[in-house]
Design an enzyme around this catalytic site. Structure first.
Site, PDB file in Angstrom:
ATOM      1  N   HIS A 138      -9.194  19.278  43.993  1.00  0.00           N
ATOM      2  CA  HIS A 138      -8.196  20.194  44.542  1.00  0.00           C
ATOM      3  C   HIS A 138      -8.157  20.103  46.071  1.00  0.00           C
ATOM      4  CE1 HIS A 138      -5.764  23.760  45.079  1.00  0.00           C
ATOM      5  NE2 HIS A 138      -6.708  24.320  45.810  1.00  0.00           N
TER       6      HIS A 138
ATOM      7  N   TYR B  76     -14.524  20.990  35.748  1.00  0.00           N
ATOM      8  CA  TYR B  76     -13.484  21.428  34.820  1.00  0.00           C
ATOM      9  C   TYR B  76     -12.668  20.288  34.203  1.00  0.00           C
ATOM     10  CZ  TYR B  76     -10.789  21.055  39.218  1.00  0.00           C
ATOM     11  OH  TYR B  76     -10.240  20.622  40.402  1.00  0.00           O
TER      12      TYR B  76
ATOM     13  N   ARG C  23      -3.146  14.978  39.611  1.00  0.00           N
ATOM     14  CA  ARG C  23      -3.898  14.943  40.870  1.00  0.00           C
ATOM     15  C   ARG C  23      -5.192  14.180  40.615  1.00  0.00           C
ATOM     16  NH1 ARG C  23      -7.858  18.541  41.642  1.00  0.00           N
ATOM     17  NH2 ARG C  23      -6.862  20.193  40.456  1.00  0.00           N
TER      18      ARG C  23
END
Length: 368
Positions: free
Chosen positions: A269, A278, A265
């Site tokens: 998100h 992260y 991805r």
């Protein structure tokens, strides 16, 4: 008494030790694996066209979110090979069970782009007629759609309907109990369902290493007796080839099939997420170099299946779709609050009728 499982049966379930690939990250043709057939040229051209359209749709949807036209949008940029290959191998009577991140798959399936985004702007139900398009509502709770997909697939098997169900799921969803229940029931019932796990390496911010100790998610099918495979999820040719085999496997009465696609991805998100907390930019850049769209374009050009005129034509089609989507999404609509009670049950329950009457009374009081 000790009962031994024949080794040939176990071997038949095992995925390849490394992800199946047909095309290198640089777009060069590799020696094709003997177990899967190279998809037809026209199918690959069609896949490229859908990927171009899907990428532009995704970019436009992200922009609409920033403009306040959508409440949220989970981008699938970088996962287009999986988003396109799934609908590409399905027939008209087959079913697709998507997650919240699979909007591009719905567009590729032929669902009106405005209807695809209806749910994400908080409008009427799921936005489209699932039966008409053979696409279940996009599922936000993780993995609940896979047990539903198994149930529908078994119903089709029992009624003799020659259809297959493709259930899309993320790597995070494989940590949910519904996923394991679905695999178990699908295998026991011999349901014609294919599970496509898009392993994009993160369940929101949780990396794969903190989700599972398995050598690959594809191995999770073995314990349930499900034929399993893993594939390079950014190689459209490979994803299409393996999915074609998986759908044939399910359609011909051989039971369910689990396919793990290794992808990434590229965006956060959702628009509400800060992915820099992260993962680092070096990781994103490394995966961006394996962009499935650029990879397929290079491959098709190298085989003489794509030229500048083709690419320009596909880009113009994609831009026309984005323009139409933008214009239609910018039209304000007056919500019908009472439609909240429509299509909940075929025959409304007494409680539902009472709630509707209460809302009608409140609306009349506001008008007075």
């Amino acid at each position: 008494m000790t009962v031994k499982t024949p080794r040939r049966l176990v071997q038949g379930l095992l995925p390849s030790p490394t992800p199946v690939r047909f095309v290198s990250e640089e777009g060069k043709a590799l020696k094709p694996p003997t177990s899967y057939a190279l998809p037809e040229d026209q199918l690959l051209r069609q896949a490229y066209r859908r990927m171009v359209v899907g990428r532009r749709f995704d970019t436009q949807a992200t922009a609409l979110t920033k403009q306040g036209r959508l409440a949220v949008y989970p981008s699938s940029r970088g996962q287009e090979a999986c988003q396109v290959a799934g609908p590409l191998v399905l027939g008209e009577k087959d079913w697709l069970f998507p997650t919240y991140r699979d909007s591009v798959a719905l567009v590729s399936r032929g669902v009106d782009p405005v209807e695809v985004l209806t749910l994400l702007r908080g409008d009427w139900h799921c936005g489209y007629d699932p039966v008409a398009v053979r696409v279940a509502p996009q599922c936000t709770p993780l993995a609940t759609q896979v047990i539903h997909a198994t149930g529908l697939a078994d119903a089709m098997r029992r009624t003799g309907e020659a259809g297959v169900v493709l259930a899309l799921i993320g790597d995070g969803g494989t940590s949910e109990g519904d996923f394991h229940e679905a695999l178990n029931f699908a295998a026991v019932l011999g349901a014609p369902v294919v599970f496509l796990v898009q392993n994009n390496k993160y369940a929101i911010s949780v990396p794969l290493a903190k989700q599972t100790a398995a050598p690959a998610l594809a191995y999770k099918g073995i314990g349930y007796g499900v034929r399993s495979e893993q594939v390079d999820g950014n190689d459209l040719v490979a994803v299409t080839a393996v999915l074609q085999a998986a759908v044939t496997h399910a359609r011909t009465g051989q039971g369910p099939f689990l396919l793990e696609a290794h992808t990434y991805r590229m965006d956060a998100h959702t628009n509400a997420d800060d992915a820099t907390r992260y993962r680092d930019q070096e990781e994103v850049d490394r995966w961006s170099a394996a962009d499935p769209l650029h990879r397929l374009e290079t491959y098709l050009r190298g085989r003489g299946l794509l030229d500048d005129a083709d690419i320009t034509g596909f880009q113009e089609e994609a831009e026309a779709l984005a323009t139409d989507l933008r214009e239609r999404m910018n039209i304000d609509t007056a919500p019908d609050l009472l439609s909240l009670f429509d299509h909940v049950y075929a025959e409304p329950t007494p409680q539902l009728r009472a709630q509707r009457a209460q809302l009608e009374a409140e609306l009349r009081a506001q008008e007075d």
